[in-house]
Design an enzyme around this catalytic site. Structure first.
Site: not given
Ligand code: ATR
Length: 272
Positions: A68, A129, A153, A155, A215
């Site tokens: 995106k 985020a 996760r 920050a 979502i």
């Molecule tokens: P992208 O960050 O590439 O856009 P996304 O699928 O849109 O990917 O977002 C994944 C979200 O799930 C993020 O907020 C991610 O946290 P991080 O930014 O720390 O990676 C969160 N996420 C995925 N796996 C996670 C886990 N095991 N524990 C905590 N948060 C997780």
């Protein structure tokens, strides 16, 4: 009539429900078109697709994770809504130009208002985020919420969004503290999705009137939503947002606005 093509591009893309949804509308409105799912693979092949699809008879595409932001960057023109988030989930190919729009904001707003929350939520906490968060933040701000918090996760990503949109970052370790004044809790992470770890978060201290949105669309009801429903709270999965962001996409390509949202959501609920 000329056959027009549209598609959703993402990676991975196999689980996308957009082809079934748009194909339903294409049939219902007798449009001469097809909607397929294209695996964008990597950034280079995504660029190549955006360059070549218009000359192959494509009217435009939807763009999903993880392209995106790149889609936004590749556009010749962008709507204000796309500019406000910095991402594009809808591209229209017109007169040799690529025009980028973002329908996730309106999609989330429409989904939220379909919950008919009364009183209207004033405070929200967003978990995650990643790619879905910015449009949701903008939608919540447009919906008039007074206080929006974000926790992630990693920050730095929560802090970056908090600064950009003037909302409040919360530490990941504190994600389930001080929930007593939260009217709306929204999971935008992949946690709880089929094949992913669960969202490890205690939300029992949310007030009884609070609503919970996840979502995720597979499964239809994550543990987060199940727990909230059992506590008598209003819940919503990702399907209403998916349908409501698809409506303006269909309209942008074909000039027809589908108006069967509740039936379309029910249709997707019933898909495997
Ligand atoms: P992208 O960050 O590439 O856009 P996304 O699928 O849109 O990917 O977002 C994944 C979200 O799930 C993020 O907020 C991610 O946290 P991080 O930014 O720390 O990676 C969160 N996420 C995925 N796996 C996670 C886990 N095991 N524990 C905590 N948060 C997780």
């Amino acid at each position: 009539m000329v056959m027009r093509h549209v598609a959703v591009i993402g990676h991975p893309i196999g689980q996308s429900k957009s082809p079934a949804l748009h194909t339903r509308w294409i049939k219902a409105h007798g449009v001469e078109a097809d909607y397929t799912a294209i695996d964008g693979k990597d950034e280079d092949s995504f660029r190549e697709l955006i360059r070549t699809l218009p000359e192959k008879g494509y009217a435009g595409v939807n763009v999903t994770i993880p392209f995106k932001q790149l889609a936004f960057e590749l556009c010749d023109e962008r709507t204000e809504r796309a500019e406000s988030v910095g991402t594009a989930n809808l591209l229209v190919f017109h007169d040799g130009k690529v025009i980028g729009d973002n329908t996730d904001i309106a999609g989330f707003r429409a989904a939220l208002s379909s919950m008919a929350l009364d009183p209207a939520p004033r405070t929200a906490r967003i978990i995650g985020a990643g790619g879905a968060a910015p449009a949701i933040i903008v939608a919540l701000k447009e919906s008039g919420l007074e206080r929006i918090e974000i926790t992630n996760r990693t920050a730095s990503k929560a802090i970056e969004l908090a600064e950009r949109f003037e909302i409040k970052p919360i530490g990941w370790a504190a994600r389930d503290t001080k929930l007593g004044e939260i009217d709306l809790l929204i999971n935008t992470t992949s946690l709880g999705m089929e094949g992913q770890p669960p969202l490890d978060m205690f939300v029992g201290s949310l007030p009884p009137h609070a609503a919970v949105i996840d979502i995720i669309t597979t499964p239809r009801e994550t543990d987060l939503l199940l727990g909230a429903r059992e506590r008598g709270q209003k819940t919503m999965n990702g399907l209403p947002m998916l349908v409501h962001q698809a409506v303006p996409s269909f309209e942008a390509w074909f000039g027809i606005r589908p108006d069967d949202e509740p039936a379309a959501i029910e249709f997707l609920e019933g898909l495997k």
